[in-house]
Design an enzyme around this catalytic site. Structure first.
Site, PDB file in Angstrom:
ATOM      1  N   ASP A 185      20.344  77.751  12.710  1.00 17.07           N
ATOM      2  CA  ASP A 185      19.173  77.035  12.218  1.00 17.07           C
ATOM      3  C   ASP A 185      18.764  77.560  10.848  1.00 17.07           C
ATOM      4  O   ASP A 185      18.838  78.758  10.572  1.00 17.07           O
ATOM      5  CB  ASP A 185      17.996  77.192  13.192  1.00 17.07           C
ATOM      6  N   SER A 186      18.379  76.638   9.960  1.00 20.07           N
ATOM      7  CA  SER A 186      17.885  76.973   8.632  1.00 20.07           C
ATOM      8  C   SER A 186      18.941  77.781   7.862  1.00 20.07           C
ATOM      9  O   SER A 186      20.037  77.290   7.619  1.00 20.07           O
ATOM     10  CB  SER A 186      16.558  77.727   8.749  1.00 20.07           C
ATOM     11  N   ALA A 187      18.648  79.035   7.502  1.00 23.77           N
ATOM     12  CA  ALA A 187      19.665  79.868   6.846  1.00 23.77           C
ATOM     13  C   ALA A 187      20.877  80.038   7.745  1.00 23.77           C
ATOM     14  O   ALA A 187      22.021  80.073   7.278  1.00 23.77           O
ATOM     15  CB  ALA A 187      19.072  81.234   6.494  1.00 23.77           C
ATOM     16  N   TYR A 213      20.895  73.056  12.800  1.00 27.19           N
ATOM     17  CA  TYR A 213      19.485  72.714  12.868  1.00 27.19           C
ATOM     18  C   TYR A 213      18.857  72.907  11.488  1.00 27.19           C
ATOM     19  O   TYR A 213      18.883  73.994  10.928  1.00 27.19           O
ATOM     20  CB  TYR A 213      18.743  73.608  13.857  1.00 27.19           C
TER      21      TYR A 213
END
Length: 388
Positions: A185-187, A213
């Site tokens: 998710d994200s990074a 994500y």
């Protein structure tokens, strides 16, 4: 006397209920429109430091959702270390079931802006554990090294080394080394996408799926509506943090165009595993995640792209108390199962699916839970104010 007491109690209850309802209505109003009650309440709590930003906190029992298979058989958690090529090591957490045998393996990279103190395998433990519960897979999450001490390409190298380690050790945990997926998710979504690219380029272990994500897909300064609209930080990710991450993780501008930092800028996206990309309506990273989905499709990669409306960056981490987060995890589990079984439709047309905020009975439940949480927050604020 007792009748008067009852009347006073009813009157006070009505007053309190009106205060709570007014509070929710007030928190829901933003310059970008009216937020769903649950989203508004959670954002108000986090942004006003009324609760810690720690999605791994146990929710109240009546708000907790079931986690699928978990509880029916023993869930095993192992803590190990991955030996790196420079004789250093990083921690790794593994969730699996005691009866796992040749199960698929999910290599999960936690989010946290590539920065120390913003995310870890501990802050994302609930997602890791729930993916294992919902899929029956072995889920492995490495604690890759982060900035400012470690700049690019350290996190990428750690992530790829983690993939190699999983391939070498999967059988010890009941996993199948020929059935590895990457997720994050994200990074961490960035690192999952980059690990898939690097494995293709290096003739590394085969990857059967990538689950991303709300991924960061480019460090370049490009005009994106979601970046300029939702970058205040109110939706749990700010422009300030994104710039801080870029300065710390990719301090040289030439790094921003590297496909291993910015997969959206990659010239060749062919030969990559089927992807599911989940984005959030109120998220500065929304548009670049969806652009990456389109580019993957154009390169011949089967892509399932889903935007969840009414939610913010990081919403999947709040799945215990947000129906949209639970729905996203269930969709993810279904996608991973189909990908592992090689039943993904390779010829389907690309389409961005938009999941609306929960409706019907789910909306009623969300509204009731939002009211309960708001009552707690209002009570906590009142108590804190009175006792100062």
């Amino acid at each position: 006397m007792w009748k008067k007491t009852i009347k006073i109690t009813i009157f006070l209850s009505l007053i309190i209920s009106l205060i709570i309802a007014w509070s929710i209505e007030d928190w829901s109003r933003t310059v970008h429109g009216k937020l769903p009650s649950k989203t508004a309440v959670i954002l108000h709590a986090v942004n006003n430091n009324l609760v810690p930003l720690d999605p791994d906190l146990e929710p109240p029992g009546f708000l907790a959702s079931n986690s699928g298979k978990e509880g029916q058989v023993t869930m095993v958690r192992d803590e190990e270390s991955i030996q790196l090529n420079n004789e250093k090591e990083i921690p790794v957490r593994i969730y699996s079931y005691s009866d796992a045998k040749e199960a698929p393996v999910i290599l999960y990279f936690h989010g946290g802006a590539f920065l120390e103190g913003y995310g870890s395998i501990d802050t994302h433990d609930n997602i890791i554990r729930s993916l294992a519960a919902r899929t029956g897979a072995v889920v492995v999450s490495p604690g890759y090294r982060v900035a400012p001490e470690h700049v690019f390409p350290t996190a990428v190298n750690d992530s790829y080394r983690s993939l190699e380690w999983v391939y070498e050790n999967a059988e010890r945990f009941g996993g199948n080394p020929e059935k590895i997926a990457v997720a994050g998710d994200s990074a961490g979504g960035n690192l999952a996408a980059v690990t898939a690219l690097k494995s293709r380029d290096s003739n590394g272990p085969d990857i059967f799926a990538q689950l991303l994500y709300y991924p960061l897909t480019t460090f370049k300064d490009i005009e994106l509506n979601s970046r300029s609209t939702y970058d205040s930080g109110y939706y749990l990710l700010s422009k300030q943090v994104m710039l801080k991450a870029r300065e710390a993780y990719t301090p040289e501008e030439k790094m921003w165009n590297n496909p291993y930092t910015s997969p959206l800028e990659a010239e060749n996206l062919e030969g990559l595993p089927p992807a599911m990309i989940i984005t959030a309506q109120y998220d500065p990273l929304r548009d670049e995640g969806e652009l990456y989905a389109e580019k993957l499709h154009e390169a011949g990669t089967p892509v399932t792209a889903v935007r969840y409306n009414g939610v913010m960056h990081g919403f999947v981490s709040f799945f215990e108390i947000m129906k949209s987060g639970e729905m996203a995890l269930n969709e993810s589990a279904l996608f991973l199962t189909k990908a592992a079984d090689e039943s993904i439709d390779l010829e389907k047309e690309y389409k961005l699916t938009v999941q609306k905020a929960p409706g019907g009975l789910n909306r009623v439940k969300e509204e009731a839970e939002a009211f309960a949480i708001a009552a707690f927050l209002v009570g906590k604020h009142t108590f804190t104010t009175v006792t100062k």
